[in-house]
Write a protein that holds these residues in place. Sequence first.
Motif, PDB file in Angstrom:
ATOM      1  N   GLN A 172       0.819  -1.221   0.000  1.00  0.00           N
ATOM      2  CA  GLN A 172       0.000   0.000   0.000  1.00  0.00           C
ATOM      3  C   GLN A 172       0.848   1.264   0.000  1.00  0.00           C
ATOM      4  O   GLN A 172       0.552   2.209  -0.730  1.00  0.00           O
ATOM      5  N   ARG A 173       1.901   1.298   0.785  1.00  0.00           N
ATOM      6  CA  ARG A 173       2.742   2.502   0.824  1.00  0.00           C
ATOM      7  C   ARG A 173       3.352   2.784  -0.544  1.00  0.00           C
ATOM      8  O   ARG A 173       3.329   3.911  -1.023  1.00  0.00           O
ATOM      9  N   ARG A 174       3.884   1.764  -1.189  1.00  0.00           N
ATOM     10  CA  ARG A 174       4.497   1.954  -2.516  1.00  0.00           C
ATOM     11  C   ARG A 174       3.436   2.398  -3.513  1.00  0.00           C
ATOM     12  O   ARG A 174       3.661   3.275  -4.326  1.00  0.00           O
ATOM     13  N   TRP A 175       2.245   1.784  -3.469  1.00  0.00           N
ATOM     14  CA  TRP A 175       1.154   2.166  -4.372  1.00  0.00           C
ATOM     15  C   TRP A 175       0.803   3.632  -4.170  1.00  0.00           C
ATOM     16  O   TRP A 175       0.669   4.384  -5.134  1.00  0.00           O
ATOM     17  N   ASP A 176       0.658   4.058  -2.913  1.00  0.00           N
ATOM     18  CA  ASP A 176       0.329   5.450  -2.617  1.00  0.00           C
ATOM     19  C   ASP A 176       1.414   6.395  -3.131  1.00  0.00           C
ATOM     20  O   ASP A 176       1.118   7.438  -3.723  1.00  0.00           O
ATOM     21  N   GLU A 177       2.677   6.038  -2.881  1.00  0.00           N
ATOM     22  CA  GLU A 177       3.783   6.878  -3.341  1.00  0.00           C
ATOM     23  C   GLU A 177       3.820   6.957  -4.867  1.00  0.00           C
ATOM     24  O   GLU A 177       4.033   8.027  -5.434  1.00  0.00           O
ATOM     25  N   ASP A 178       3.596   5.826  -5.528  1.00  0.00           N
ATOM     26  CA  ASP A 178       3.606   5.822  -6.996  1.00  0.00           C
ATOM     27  C   ASP A 178       2.453   6.642  -7.561  1.00  0.00           C
ATOM     28  O   ASP A 178       2.626   7.399  -8.521  1.00  0.00           O
ATOM     29  N   PHE A 179       1.269   6.504  -6.963  1.00  0.00           N
ATOM     30  CA  PHE A 179       0.116   7.272  -7.438  1.00  0.00           C
ATOM     31  C   PHE A 179       0.348   8.769  -7.228  1.00  0.00           C
ATOM     32  O   PHE A 179       0.027   9.583  -8.093  1.00  0.00           O
TER      33      PHE A 179
END
Length: 186
Positions: free
Chosen positions: A103-110
């Motif tokens: 989730q953290r990586r997804w949020d950062e990428d988005f």
Amino acid sequence: MMNPIDQNIIGRRSIKKFKPDPIDTEEIIDLLNVARWAPNHTLNEPWRFQLYTGAGKEKFVQAFLDAMTQKDGTIPQTALNKAQYFRSIPVHVVAIMPVDPRQRRWDEDFGAISSLLQNFQLAAWERGIGMIWRSNDWIYNPVFRNAIGIAPAEKIVATMMIGYPQHVPEQGQRTDIRNKLTIIDK
């Protein structure tokens, strides 16, 4: 007194009506190269793009029509009308990010690709090019995704519809940030 950056941010508008004038592909590439300086964690550059222009727009339009085709093989008139509208837009850019299960990586990428897309809009606006960021329901349709080559582990963040503005909308109202701000100073 506002500086030019402030003026560009406040003056930018989402454009829905475009002139038929083509935009050089190299200019779009140049704008994306400017936009890529968006902040992104660990400089992983979590984005890729598809640019549809000229006769290539028909692949985008056909993917849309395929996604809108009903079980009986018919296409609603509203979808046919929208397809004609899409054909009239000089350039379409599809912005795609990897889907990370963390989730953290997804949020950062988005956040990173969203920042890039805002940079793209602002840099284009400064050059007299308008666009609208679309994230319609059909971008989630497997038929559309497959037709344009989106992998299962990818997310379409936006379809950017781009051209020289035929009409620039009036500035809309925005809420003063004081109404959305909590100051903690003790």
